[in-house]
Scaffold this motif. Structure first.
Motif, short mmCIF file in Angstrom:
data_model
loop_
_atom_site.label_atom_id
_atom_site.label_comp_id
_atom_site.label_asym_id
_atom_site.label_seq_id
_atom_site.Cartn_x
_atom_site.Cartn_y
_atom_site.Cartn_z
N GLN A 80 1.67 -25.56 -2.03
CA GLN A 80 1.08 -24.34 -2.59
C GLN A 80 0.01 -23.79 -1.66
O GLN A 80 -0.03 -22.59 -1.38
CB GLN A 80 0.49 -24.62 -3.97
CG GLN A 80 -0.09 -23.38 -4.61
CD GLN A 80 -0.71 -23.67 -5.96
OE1 GLN A 80 -0.39 -24.66 -6.59
NE2 GLN A 80 -1.60 -22.81 -6.38
N ALA B 53 -0.92 -27.06 -12.40
CA ALA B 53 -0.62 -26.77 -10.99
C ALA B 53 0.63 -25.89 -10.87
O ALA B 53 0.68 -24.97 -10.04
CB ALA B 53 -0.43 -28.08 -10.23
N ASP C 46 -0.38 -22.43 -11.60
CA ASP C 46 -1.04 -21.83 -10.43
C ASP C 46 0.00 -21.38 -9.39
O ASP C 46 -0.16 -20.31 -8.77
CB ASP C 46 -1.99 -22.84 -9.78
CG ASP C 46 -3.18 -23.19 -10.67
OD1 ASP C 46 -3.46 -22.45 -11.65
OD2 ASP C 46 -3.83 -24.21 -10.38
N THR C 47 1.04 -22.18 -9.22
CA THR C 47 2.09 -21.83 -8.27
C THR C 47 2.83 -20.57 -8.73
O THR C 47 3.06 -19.66 -7.93
CB THR C 47 3.08 -23.00 -8.10
OG1 THR C 47 2.36 -24.13 -7.59
CG2 THR C 47 4.21 -22.65 -7.14
N HIS D 245 1.63 -18.27 -10.65
CA HIS D 245 0.68 -17.16 -10.51
C HIS D 245 0.67 -16.65 -9.06
O HIS D 245 0.73 -15.44 -8.82
CB HIS D 245 -0.72 -17.61 -10.94
CG HIS D 245 -1.74 -16.54 -10.81
ND1 HIS D 245 -1.86 -15.51 -11.72
CD2 HIS D 245 -2.68 -16.33 -9.86
CE1 HIS D 245 -2.85 -14.71 -11.34
NE2 HIS D 245 -3.35 -15.18 -10.22
N ALA E 77 3.46 -18.38 -15.36
CA ALA E 77 2.15 -19.01 -15.18
C ALA E 77 1.47 -19.21 -16.53
O ALA E 77 0.97 -20.31 -16.83
CB ALA E 77 1.27 -18.16 -14.26
N TRP F 164 0.31 -22.71 -18.21
CA TRP F 164 -1.11 -22.93 -18.52
C TRP F 164 -1.32 -23.22 -20.00
O TRP F 164 -2.12 -24.07 -20.36
CB TRP F 164 -1.94 -21.74 -18.09
CG TRP F 164 -2.08 -21.58 -16.60
CD1 TRP F 164 -2.06 -22.57 -15.66
CD2 TRP F 164 -2.29 -20.37 -15.89
NE1 TRP F 164 -2.23 -22.04 -14.40
CE2 TRP F 164 -2.38 -20.69 -14.52
CE3 TRP F 164 -2.40 -19.04 -16.28
CZ2 TRP F 164 -2.60 -19.73 -13.54
CZ3 TRP F 164 -2.61 -18.08 -15.30
CH2 TRP F 164 -2.71 -18.42 -13.94
N THR G 124 -11.16 -24.79 -17.29
CA THR G 124 -10.66 -23.89 -16.24
C THR G 124 -9.33 -23.28 -16.66
O THR G 124 -9.11 -22.08 -16.51
CB THR G 124 -10.48 -24.65 -14.92
OG1 THR G 124 -11.75 -25.18 -14.53
CG2 THR G 124 -9.94 -23.75 -13.82
N HIS H 238 -7.95 -19.24 -17.45
CA HIS H 238 -6.73 -18.61 -16.92
C HIS H 238 -5.91 -18.00 -18.05
O HIS H 238 -5.32 -16.93 -17.89
CB HIS H 238 -5.86 -19.60 -16.18
CG HIS H 238 -6.47 -20.12 -14.91
ND1 HIS H 238 -7.44 -19.48 -14.18
CD2 HIS H 238 -6.20 -21.26 -14.22
CE1 HIS H 238 -7.75 -20.19 -13.12
NE2 HIS H 238 -7.01 -21.29 -13.12
N ALA I 205 -7.49 -16.41 -12.33
CA ALA I 205 -6.75 -17.44 -11.61
C ALA I 205 -6.62 -17.12 -10.14
O ALA I 205 -6.25 -17.96 -9.34
CB ALA I 205 -5.37 -17.61 -12.23
N SER I 206 -6.90 -15.91 -9.77
CA SER I 206 -6.75 -15.50 -8.36
C SER I 206 -7.73 -16.18 -7.47
O SER I 206 -8.77 -16.57 -7.79
CB SER I 206 -6.91 -14.00 -8.24
OG SER I 206 -5.95 -13.35 -9.03
#
Length: 114
Positions: free
Chosen positions: A33, A67, A70-71, A73, A81, A85, A102, A106, A113-114
């Motif tokens: 990632q 994770a 996040d990928t 996103h 995403a 989440w 955290t 998101h 999340a950026s």
């Protein structure tokens, strides 16, 4: 990407230590990632997720879902995403895991999340 994780996964898979394969796959997904190799990251995270579910390791499942979120996103797939989440939050929040706060941000504010 040839990494120590990739080598470890091959060795561990060869001796059928699937628990350790999962734990080597998780950071490999994070490395992919960070390198911007999002398809590879997704595949490795999904492999780890399946193994953690097989071993009923809820905390590791939640971390891997986060994770994976996040990928997704980073790949411009906000619906996927959010799905990941939310699932991660449902697992980690009741466990009192510190990552839950955290992930909650998101879910509430996806742009964070950026």
């Amino acid at each position: 990407m040839e990494t120590p994780y990739r080598k470890a996964i091959a060795i561990l898979d060869g001796i059928n230590d699937q628990w350790s394969v999962a734990w080597a796959s998780y950071p490999l997904g994070l490395a992919y990632q960070q390198a911007g190799q999002l398809d590879e990251a997704r595949g490795v995270h999904e492999q780890a997720l399946g193994l953690f579910r097989r071993f009923d390791d809820r905390r590791s499942e939640g971390l891997t879902l986060a994770a994976l979120g996040d990928t997704f996103h980073a790949a411009g797939r906000p619906d996927d995403a959010q799905r990941c989440w939310r699932q991660a939050l449902q697992i980690l929040d009741p466990l009192g895991d510190p990552h839950a706060s955290t992930i909650r941000r998101h879910v509430i504010e996806p742009e964070s999340a950026s």
